[in-house]
Design a protein around this motif. Structure first.
Motif, PDB file in Angstrom:
ATOM      1  N   ASP A 106       0.856  -1.192   0.000  1.00 38.10           N
ATOM      2  CA  ASP A 106       0.000   0.000   0.000  1.00 38.10           C
ATOM      3  C   ASP A 106       0.891   1.241   0.000  1.00 38.10           C
ATOM      4  N   ILE A 107       1.120   1.818  -1.166  1.00 41.78           N
ATOM      5  CA  ILE A 107       2.054   2.940  -1.284  1.00 41.78           C
ATOM      6  C   ILE A 107       1.518   4.183  -0.570  1.00 41.78           C
ATOM      7  N   ALA A 108       0.191   4.361  -0.534  1.00 38.50           N
ATOM      8  CA  ALA A 108      -0.383   5.515   0.174  1.00 38.50           C
ATOM      9  C   ALA A 108      -0.184   5.371   1.679  1.00 38.50           C
ATOM     10  N   ALA A 109      -0.371   4.177   2.204  1.00 39.78           N
ATOM     11  CA  ALA A 109      -0.157   3.951   3.633  1.00 39.78           C
ATOM     12  C   ALA A 109       1.311   4.139   3.997  1.00 39.78           C
ATOM     13  N   ASP A 110       2.210   3.685   3.132  1.00 45.47           N
ATOM     14  CA  ASP A 110       3.644   3.881   3.378  1.00 45.47           C
ATOM     15  C   ASP A 110       3.990   5.365   3.451  1.00 45.47           C
TER      16      ASP A 110
END
Length: 287
Positions: A246-250
């Motif tokens: 999950d790039i947004a969560a990262d």
């Protein structure tokens, strides 16, 4: 004028640090008084990120931001031109320096504190690894050449232009070079995603997660603090379970952890940058 400024920085390099910092304090006072548009940017950033702070304390913080910015700028005199032994003595590496042992692909998350150049110099001088930093070309060719020479005075580091492309950066990571990445700025809407930063939706480039995944690299934060003796360059342990799918969560996690470091030294963050210049559709402007 640029040549005179560079000459001044060379002449300032061997002076005692107390003198350099005093001159930085005076320069900060001048910038606070004269550079009104940028003072408004700092004031707006702090009002957005610290809305509960008493207005008088917030304005005092605005003033200190200019002082630290100016002091760090003049510190580049000795960081870029001082004797290597002097530089090593004033740039103190602490923390989990062993994270850089071996040849494992490694990505440094270096937030935009005023000591960012000091952190890069300390690592390239004192840690026997190959380092790569993304470089933005300066508009003035004289200044551009000076900045390049200063930032890469020690042989461990090499510049990498934004126009050189992602593929070569990823290849350098996989070859064992350590990338010094400063992704916590607003580079426009094209490649950014909106994630929280102090409760506001902030356009943020998700490059930390992306490069870590493509380069199969661990992420090691490095936080640099301006001190009376020079700078403390603190290496933190590598993040576990990062990156995820999950790039947004990262990227939101990156901002969240950055907030904690800023809270510890809010006057040393790069508030002169328009962090919220890109707004989500329908959101009011910050500046």
């Amino acid at each position: 004028m640029s040549r005179l400024g560079i000459l001044f920085m060379r002449l300032l390099a061997p002076w005692p640090l107390a003198v350099v910092r005093a001159l930085g304090w005076l320069l900060g006072c001048v910038l606070y008084a004269m550079v009104v548009p940028r003072r408004r940017v700092v004031r707006a950033n702090l009002a957005a990120c610290f809305p509960g702070l008493d207005p008088r304390r917030r304005e005092a913080l605005v003033f200190r931001v200019f002082l630290r910015f100016a002091q760090a700028w003049l510190d580049r005199s000795w960081i870029w031109h001082g004797a290597p032994a002097l530089v090593r003595r004033r740039l103190v590496l602490t923390g989990a320096v062993d994270e850089f042992a071996g040849e494992q692909p490694t990505l440094v998350f270096a937030p935009h504190f005023v000591g960012m150049d000091a952190g890069w110099t300390a690592l390239t001088q004192q840690v026997p690894r190959r380092w790569v930093g993304i470089y933005t070309k300066q508009s003035n060719p004289v200044v551009d050449a000076w900045v390049l020479r200063g930032r890469h005075r020690f042989p461990g580091g090499r510049p990498f232009g934004r126009e050189d492309g992602v593929r070569e950066l990823v290849s350098s990571l996989r070859r064992g070079e350590v990338m010094y990445l400063l992704p916590d700025m607003n580079f426009g809407p094209e490649e950014s995603i909106f994630v929280p930063f102090y409760g506001l939706a902030a356009a943020t480039v998700p490059s930390l997660s992306r490069f870590a995944k493509l380069g199969r690299a661990k992420v090691v934060p490095v936080v640099t603090r301006l001190t009376r003796e020079g700078y403390e360059v603190r290496v933190l342990p590598a993040w576990q379970n990062f990156p995820t799918e999950d790039i947004a969560a990262d990227t939101a996690l990156m901002n969240q952890r950055l907030e904690g470091w800023i809270d510890a030294m809010p006057d040393q963050y790069y508030w002169v940058h328009k962090r919220f210049k890109t707004r989500p559709p329908g959101q009011p402007p910050v500046y």
